[in-house]
Structures are given as structure tokens and as C-alpha cells.
Design an enzyme around this catalytic site. Sequence first.
Site, PDB file in Angstrom:
ATOM      1  N   GLY A 160       0.857  -1.195   0.000  1.00 47.30           N
ATOM      2  CA  GLY A 160       0.000   0.000   0.000  1.00 47.30           C
ATOM      3  C   GLY A 160       0.884   1.233   0.000  1.00 47.30           C
ATOM      4  N   ILE A 162       2.410   2.828   2.443  1.00 47.75           N
ATOM      5  CA  ILE A 162       3.649   2.738   3.234  1.00 47.75           C
ATOM      6  C   ILE A 162       4.631   1.766   2.566  1.00 47.75           C
ATOM      7  CG2 ILE A 162       4.635   2.200   5.504  1.00 47.75           C
ATOM      8  CD1 ILE A 162       1.860   2.991   6.712  1.00 47.75           C
ATOM      9  N   ARG A 182      -2.165  -8.549  -1.746  1.00 49.81           N
ATOM     10  CA  ARG A 182      -3.397  -9.257  -2.108  1.00 49.81           C
ATOM     11  C   ARG A 182      -3.633  -9.187  -3.615  1.00 49.81           C
ATOM     12  NH1 ARG A 182      -7.398  -6.405   1.899  1.00 49.81           N
ATOM     13  NH2 ARG A 182      -5.784  -4.879   1.507  1.00 49.81           N
ATOM     14  N   ILE A 241       6.141  -3.562  11.056  1.00 50.66           N
ATOM     15  CA  ILE A 241       5.654  -2.233  11.458  1.00 50.66           C
ATOM     16  C   ILE A 241       4.146  -2.164  11.229  1.00 50.66           C
ATOM     17  CG2 ILE A 241       7.773  -0.905  11.141  1.00 50.66           C
ATOM     18  CD1 ILE A 241       6.647  -0.043   8.375  1.00 50.66           C
ATOM     19  N   ALA A 242       3.531  -3.327  11.007  1.00 55.05           N
ATOM     20  CA  ALA A 242       2.112  -3.342  10.646  1.00 55.05           C
ATOM     21  C   ALA A 242       1.234  -3.491  11.885  1.00 55.05           C
ATOM     22  CB  ALA A 242       1.866  -4.452   9.643  1.00 55.05           C
ATOM     23  N   ARG A 243       1.043  -4.706  12.315  1.00 55.71           N
ATOM     24  CA  ARG A 243       0.246  -4.970  13.519  1.00 55.71           C
ATOM     25  C   ARG A 243       0.750  -6.252  14.170  1.00 55.71           C
ATOM     26  NH1 ARG A 243      -1.217  -0.585  13.644  1.00 55.71           N
ATOM     27  NH2 ARG A 243      -3.295   0.305  13.651  1.00 55.71           N
ATOM     28  N   GLU A 272       0.147  -6.085  22.795  1.00 55.53           N
ATOM     29  CA  GLU A 272       0.678  -4.800  23.255  1.00 55.53           C
ATOM     30  C   GLU A 272      -0.356  -4.008  24.055  1.00 55.53           C
ATOM     31  OE1 GLU A 272       1.472  -3.282  19.117  1.00 55.53           O
ATOM     32  OE2 GLU A 272       0.451  -1.491  19.872  1.00 55.53           O
ATOM     33  N   HIS A 290       5.658   0.715  19.532  1.00 56.46           N
ATOM     34  CA  HIS A 290       4.629   1.183  18.580  1.00 56.46           C
ATOM     35  C   HIS A 290       4.753   2.693  18.335  1.00 56.46           C
ATOM     36  CE1 HIS A 290       0.396   0.201  16.865  1.00 56.46           C
ATOM     37  NE2 HIS A 290       1.001   1.117  16.138  1.00 56.46           N
ATOM     38  N   ILE A 291       5.865   3.065  17.708  1.00 54.02           N
ATOM     39  CA  ILE A 291       6.139   4.490  17.473  1.00 54.02           C
ATOM     40  C   ILE A 291       6.319   4.794  15.984  1.00 54.02           C
ATOM     41  CG2 ILE A 291       7.115   5.014  19.754  1.00 54.02           C
ATOM     42  CD1 ILE A 291       9.933   4.547  18.517  1.00 54.02           C
ATOM     43  N   GLY A 292       5.758   3.938  15.137  1.00 55.86           N
ATOM     44  CA  GLY A 292       5.939   4.116  13.684  1.00 55.86           C
ATOM     45  C   GLY A 292       5.622   5.515  13.197  1.00 55.86           C
TER      46      GLY A 292
HETATM   47  C1  GLV Z   1      -0.639   3.093  13.831  1.00 56.08           C
HETATM   48  O1  GLV Z   1      -0.340   1.979  14.081  1.00 56.08           O
HETATM   49  C2  GLV Z   1      -1.620   3.448  12.855  1.00 56.08           C
HETATM   50  O2  GLV Z   1      -2.340   2.561  12.376  1.00 56.08           O
HETATM   51  O3  GLV Z   1      -1.715   4.632  12.528  1.00 56.08           O
END
Ligand code: GLV
Length: 329
Positions: A160, A162, A182, A241-243, A272, A290-292
Site C-alpha cells: 500500500g 507505506i 493481495r 511495522i504493521a500490527r 501490546e 509502537h512508534i511508527g
Molecule cells: C498506527 O499503528 C496506525 O495505524 O496509525
Amino acid sequence: MASSMSKPKIFVARQIFPEGLERLRAIAEVDYNDQSVPLSPVDLSLRLAHVDGALVTGSEKIDAQTLSQAHRLKIVSNIAVGFNNFDIQLLTEKNILATNTPEVLTDTTADMGFLLLMAAARRLSEGEHWLRAGHWQNWSLGGMMGMDIHHSTIGVMGMGRIGQAIAKRALAFGMTVIYYNRRQLPKEIEKECQATYVTKEELLKTADHVMLVMPYVPENHHFIGEKELALMKSTATLVNIARGGIVDENALIHALKNQIIFSAGLDVYEGEPNIHPGLLEVPNIVLAPHIGSATQKTRLAMMHLAIDNLIAGLNHQQPPNLINTDLWK
Ligand code: GLV
């Protein structure tokens, strides 16, 4: 929705920046939870019971329980791009608009992906802990050797906004970009990112490093587990960095301990903010809380965009980042 005579009522579920609160107080009656701790589902459902709109974060689960009494709620605005905390089907059934904050955080989050990749592949965190513990005696030729990023092959899972921003950064490092998604992307985007579409299996086998940037949906639960880790190169770094939930953390811990892969960088976790204790024990991992998207500029932009969405919805206008667009047709 609120009549033109009375101000709408909104609930702000977590602490936000003062300028955001000012904007909201100018147009609405605000019930503000000025804490940085999320409310329990029971408390959240009580606070949602009396409002027209809500501003929430990824930590607030918006589901059957929390919506059980939300009979006047018309819009829930997430201060996050990911919206796996929302039961979208239920929100749509209940005629409640749902919005998120894409785009404003794309580059900041892509930077974070690269930061974790480089730090993990080059053992930055491990090296720093070692130095701080006073172990560094001499420079040595074979000391703290990591893996190269430049001119390697990066495999991006989830192409996507990112994912594409990561691909563009990778090109500047002379990397080869392969991706799995996908759906295959249009040719123009593939060309712009110089990215080649491959199967999941091919990506895992071929990539020198794997970057996870896909949304969390139930089908992606443990998308990377024991079988997938076994396909990866023993020299590879895995970055998520997703979930949390996309990676099976038990399998990852095992793979890191047994050199099935070289290292990992995580910004997100299954439970988390509770961290699997096993993750804290392995040295070859970089752990971020979780600081992306956490830069001053981006977090402010996310808040303002979430407020724009909320205000639009309350004013019967289509919010710029409506998720359940069916409600607008
Ligand atoms: C952070 O994880 C977001 O989805 O913006």
C-alpha cells in the site's frame, strides 16, 4: 445528529494536543478523557452512550460491547491509519461513519521501517546494550558483524502507501525490490517503485530482508509463523511495522534463538502494550514501543486529520477519509 440549534456532543477517548481540544470545544460539547490510559470496554461503552461523535485511537476497541449503548453515535474517528480496532461491518449496520488517518503518516512510518531494518540487521540495539554493560574492550575485525542492507533484496509484504514509500527508500540503497500483495499493483506503480510481484513463498525464499506492512485482518493472523520463518534466509531480518498478530511471536522467538533467521525489528506486538517475555530475552531483536508514526509533525497532523474527519461527519459532509463508504452511496 445534533440539530442546528444545539452543539453536538463528542467524546475524546484519550489525551490529545491542546490545539485539537480547542478546535473541538469551539464546535461541540466535549467529554474528554484526558488520560493516556485507555478506558475499560465497560467505561468506554458508557461514555459512547451519550455522544454524536467520538475521537479514538487504535487502543479503543469499537465493537458490539462498546457500541451497545451508543444509540446516537454517528461517527467514530480513529487517530490511526490501521482500523483493526473497528468492527466495520457492525458500524456500517448501525449507520455509524468510520474514519482513519492515511497519508499524513506514510513517510514517517516508512522511515521507521527502515530504521528497524537497519538497526536489526546491523545489530545496533544489541551493540549498544553490550557497550552500556561495559563489555567493549577492543575493536575487533570480526566483532558485532551484521548483514548488509545496501544492494540486498527487500521483500515488502503489503504494498500500500507505506509499502511503496519503503520501496522508494530501498531504491536509494541500491536494493532490489520484490513484493507480495493481495492484488498485483498497476504497472505504473510497479515501475515507479521498480518492484516485482512475487508469491508469498517466493518472497520469503528470495528476500534478504522481509518487511511487513500489510493491514491486520483475520486472514492475516499469524501470516508469518514457523513455516514461513523456515523459508526465510538464515541471514535475513524480519521487520513488522504493521500490527501484532501478523507474526506468531512464539515462532519468531524460536527462529531467532535457533538462528533460523538472523534478526528482527518489531514496532507492534500481539498483546501490546504487554510484551511476550520471550522477546525480551533474545538479543537479536530491536523492540520499539509502537512508534511508527511518532514524530511531532506527524502525530499533530494525524490529530488534525482525525478532527477534520469528525467535524465533516458531524456537519453531514463526507469525511475525507471515510472507511465505510457504503454509507455515503
Ligand atoms: C498506527 O499503528 C496506525 O495505524 O496509525
